[in-house]
Design a protein around this motif. Structure first.
Motif, PDB file in Angstrom:
ATOM      1  N   PRO A  81       0.815  -1.222   0.000  1.00 28.72           N
ATOM      2  CA  PRO A  81       0.000   0.000   0.000  1.00 28.72           C
ATOM      3  C   PRO A  81       0.846   1.269   0.000  1.00 28.72           C
ATOM      4  O   PRO A  81       2.030   1.252   0.318  1.00 28.72           O
ATOM      5  CB  PRO A  81      -0.797  -0.115   1.297  1.00 28.72           C
ATOM      6  CG  PRO A  81       0.020  -0.978   2.174  1.00 28.72           C
ATOM      7  CD  PRO A  81       0.788  -1.905   1.276  1.00 28.72           C
ATOM      8  N   GLY A  82       0.205   2.364  -0.361  1.00 28.08           N
ATOM      9  CA  GLY A  82       0.821   3.672  -0.217  1.00 28.08           C
ATOM     10  C   GLY A  82       1.198   4.388  -1.485  1.00 28.08           C
ATOM     11  O   GLY A  82       1.290   5.610  -1.495  1.00 28.08           O
ATOM     12  N   TYR A  83       1.421   3.667  -2.562  1.00 30.77           N
ATOM     13  CA  TYR A  83       1.889   4.311  -3.791  1.00 30.77           C
ATOM     14  C   TYR A  83       0.947   5.426  -4.240  1.00 30.77           C
ATOM     15  O   TYR A  83       1.387   6.517  -4.597  1.00 30.77           O
ATOM     16  CB  TYR A  83       2.066   3.281  -4.910  1.00 30.77           C
ATOM     17  CG  TYR A  83       2.384   3.923  -6.237  1.00 30.77           C
ATOM     18  CD1 TYR A  83       3.667   4.365  -6.498  1.00 30.77           C
ATOM     19  CD2 TYR A  83       1.394   4.122  -7.190  1.00 30.77           C
ATOM     20  CE1 TYR A  83       3.964   4.982  -7.700  1.00 30.77           C
ATOM     21  CE2 TYR A  83       1.683   4.735  -8.393  1.00 30.77           C
ATOM     22  CZ  TYR A  83       2.967   5.167  -8.648  1.00 30.77           C
ATOM     23  OH  TYR A  83       3.256   5.782  -9.826  1.00 30.77           O
ATOM     24  N   SER A  84      -0.347   5.151  -4.214  1.00 33.90           N
ATOM     25  CA  SER A  84      -1.302   6.141  -4.721  1.00 33.90           C
ATOM     26  C   SER A  84      -1.287   7.428  -3.900  1.00 33.90           C
ATOM     27  O   SER A  84      -1.581   8.500  -4.435  1.00 33.90           O
ATOM     28  CB  SER A  84      -2.715   5.561  -4.752  1.00 33.90           C
ATOM     29  OG  SER A  84      -3.138   5.215  -3.449  1.00 33.90           O
ATOM     30  N   LEU A  85      -0.915   7.335  -2.642  1.00 32.87           N
ATOM     31  CA  LEU A  85      -0.843   8.554  -1.830  1.00 32.87           C
ATOM     32  C   LEU A  85       0.231   9.513  -2.344  1.00 32.87           C
ATOM     33  O   LEU A  85       0.109  10.722  -2.199  1.00 32.87           O
ATOM     34  CB  LEU A  85      -0.590   8.206  -0.364  1.00 32.87           C
ATOM     35  CG  LEU A  85      -1.787   7.601   0.352  1.00 32.87           C
ATOM     36  CD1 LEU A  85      -1.375   7.038   1.699  1.00 32.87           C
ATOM     37  CD2 LEU A  85      -2.882   8.632   0.512  1.00 32.87           C
ATOM     38  N   PHE A  86       1.268   8.972  -2.941  1.00 33.57           N
ATOM     39  CA  PHE A  86       2.317   9.833  -3.487  1.00 33.57           C
ATOM     40  C   PHE A  86       1.880  10.499  -4.787  1.00 33.57           C
ATOM     41  O   PHE A  86       2.358  11.572  -5.123  1.00 33.57           O
ATOM     42  CB  PHE A  86       3.613   9.045  -3.700  1.00 33.57           C
ATOM     43  CG  PHE A  86       4.335   8.773  -2.405  1.00 33.57           C
ATOM     44  CD1 PHE A  86       5.198   9.712  -1.868  1.00 33.57           C
ATOM     45  CD2 PHE A  86       4.120   7.605  -1.711  1.00 33.57           C
ATOM     46  CE1 PHE A  86       5.837   9.487  -0.673  1.00 33.57           C
ATOM     47  CE2 PHE A  86       4.762   7.358  -0.516  1.00 33.57           C
ATOM     48  CZ  PHE A  86       5.620   8.302   0.009  1.00 33.57           C
ATOM     49  N   THR A  87       0.980   9.874  -5.507  1.00 33.99           N
ATOM     50  CA  THR A  87       0.535  10.461  -6.770  1.00 33.99           C
ATOM     51  C   THR A  87      -0.708  11.329  -6.608  1.00 33.99           C
ATOM     52  O   THR A  87      -0.941  12.214  -7.420  1.00 33.99           O
ATOM     53  CB  THR A  87       0.256   9.361  -7.826  1.00 33.99           C
ATOM     54  OG1 THR A  87      -0.748   8.479  -7.335  1.00 33.99           O
ATOM     55  CG2 THR A  87       1.528   8.593  -8.145  1.00 33.99           C
ATOM     56  N   GLU A  88      -1.486  11.061  -5.559  1.00 30.00           N
ATOM     57  CA  GLU A  88      -2.754  11.768  -5.390  1.00 30.00           C
ATOM     58  C   GLU A  88      -2.743  12.846  -4.310  1.00 30.00           C
ATOM     59  O   GLU A  88      -3.731  13.547  -4.145  1.00 30.00           O
ATOM     60  CB  GLU A  88      -3.857  10.745  -5.077  1.00 30.00           C
ATOM     61  CG  GLU A  88      -4.065   9.759  -6.209  1.00 30.00           C
ATOM     62  CD  GLU A  88      -4.977   8.604  -5.827  1.00 30.00           C
ATOM     63  OE1 GLU A  88      -5.466   8.566  -4.686  1.00 30.00           O
ATOM     64  OE2 GLU A  88      -5.195   7.731  -6.688  1.00 30.00           O
ATOM     65  N   THR A  89      -1.658  12.945  -3.564  1.00 28.74           N
ATOM     66  CA  THR A  89      -1.562  13.948  -2.494  1.00 28.74           C
ATOM     67  C   THR A  89      -0.249  14.711  -2.629  1.00 28.74           C
ATOM     68  O   THR A  89       0.519  14.480  -3.564  1.00 28.74           O
ATOM     69  CB  THR A  89      -1.614  13.291  -1.098  1.00 28.74           C
ATOM     70  OG1 THR A  89      -0.409  12.559  -0.878  1.00 28.74           O
ATOM     71  CG2 THR A  89      -2.831  12.379  -0.951  1.00 28.74           C
ATOM     72  N   ARG A  90       0.017  15.556  -1.661  1.00 30.51           N
ATOM     73  CA  ARG A  90       1.260  16.331  -1.670  1.00 30.51           C
ATOM     74  C   ARG A  90       2.465  15.547  -1.171  1.00 30.51           C
ATOM     75  O   ARG A  90       3.572  16.079  -1.098  1.00 30.51           O
ATOM     76  CB  ARG A  90       1.106  17.578  -0.801  1.00 30.51           C
ATOM     77  CG  ARG A  90       0.117  18.573  -1.329  1.00 30.51           C
ATOM     78  CD  ARG A  90      -0.029  19.774  -0.442  1.00 30.51           C
ATOM     79  NE  ARG A  90       0.539  19.543   0.885  1.00 30.51           N
ATOM     80  CZ  ARG A  90       1.072  20.482   1.643  1.00 30.51           C
ATOM     81  NH1 ARG A  90       1.108  21.709   1.244  1.00 30.51           N
ATOM     82  NH2 ARG A  90       1.559  20.199   2.829  1.00 30.51           N
ATOM     83  N   LEU A  91       2.297  14.291  -0.809  1.00 35.94           N
ATOM     84  CA  LEU A  91       3.425  13.522  -0.285  1.00 35.94           C
ATOM     85  C   LEU A  91       4.599  13.488  -1.255  1.00 35.94           C
ATOM     86  O   LEU A  91       5.748  13.416  -0.828  1.00 35.94           O
ATOM     87  CB  LEU A  91       3.000  12.097   0.080  1.00 35.94           C
ATOM     88  CG  LEU A  91       2.107  11.944   1.299  1.00 35.94           C
ATOM     89  CD1 LEU A  91       1.846  10.465   1.578  1.00 35.94           C
ATOM     90  CD2 LEU A  91       2.682  12.626   2.520  1.00 35.94           C
ATOM     91  N   GLN A  92       4.320  13.558  -2.549  1.00 37.92           N
ATOM     92  CA  GLN A  92       5.410  13.528  -3.523  1.00 37.92           C
ATOM     93  C   GLN A  92       6.313  14.753  -3.412  1.00 37.92           C
ATOM     94  O   GLN A  92       7.441  14.738  -3.889  1.00 37.92           O
ATOM     95  CB  GLN A  92       4.862  13.384  -4.931  1.00 37.92           C
ATOM     96  CG  GLN A  92       4.025  14.561  -5.390  1.00 37.92           C
ATOM     97  CD  GLN A  92       3.420  14.306  -6.746  1.00 37.92           C
ATOM     98  OE1 GLN A  92       4.062  13.742  -7.617  1.00 37.92           O
ATOM     99  NE2 GLN A  92       2.177  14.716  -6.926  1.00 37.92           N
TER     100      GLN A  92
END
Length: 104
Positions: A58-69
């Motif tokens: 889990p977690g990959y989508s959070l980097f693409t969909e939020t400011r985490l990137q």
């Protein structure tokens, strides 16, 4: 403990520390910790005993969909953990890519 497992444990510990730091700054980091927490705990205790499919981490989508990137150190730690988790460094494709990048 084998060197590979030690690297995996270190990658998990570093990722957890960065997630804990950023969760005070960005709510998405709290979500990331809730999604990854179990895997991070298992990795720290050396209890990952079989390969996991990349899609099951889990977690990959959070980097693409939020400011985490935008938190490059967190993104790098996640990437390193991911690579260690799926043992990608052992593949021929990774070795070829690493060799090419070292040349450039």
């Amino acid at each position: 403990m084998s060197n590979e497992r030690r690297c995996f444990k270190t990658a998990a510990e570093k990722l957890r520390k960065l997630i804990e730091f950023y969760r005070d700054i960005d709510a998405a980091a709290s979500i990331l910790l809730s999604e990854l927490g179990g895997l991070l705990d298992l990795a720290k205790r050396g209890q990952i005993t079989k390969l996991v499919e990349p899609r099951d981490i889990p977690g990959y989508s959070l980097f693409t969909e939020t400011r985490l990137q935008s938190y490059k150190d967190l993104e790098a730690a996640y990437t390193n953990f991911y690579i260690e988790f799926i043992e990608a460094r052992e593949t021929e494709a990774y070795k070829m890519l690493a060799a090419k990048m070292a040349k450039d």
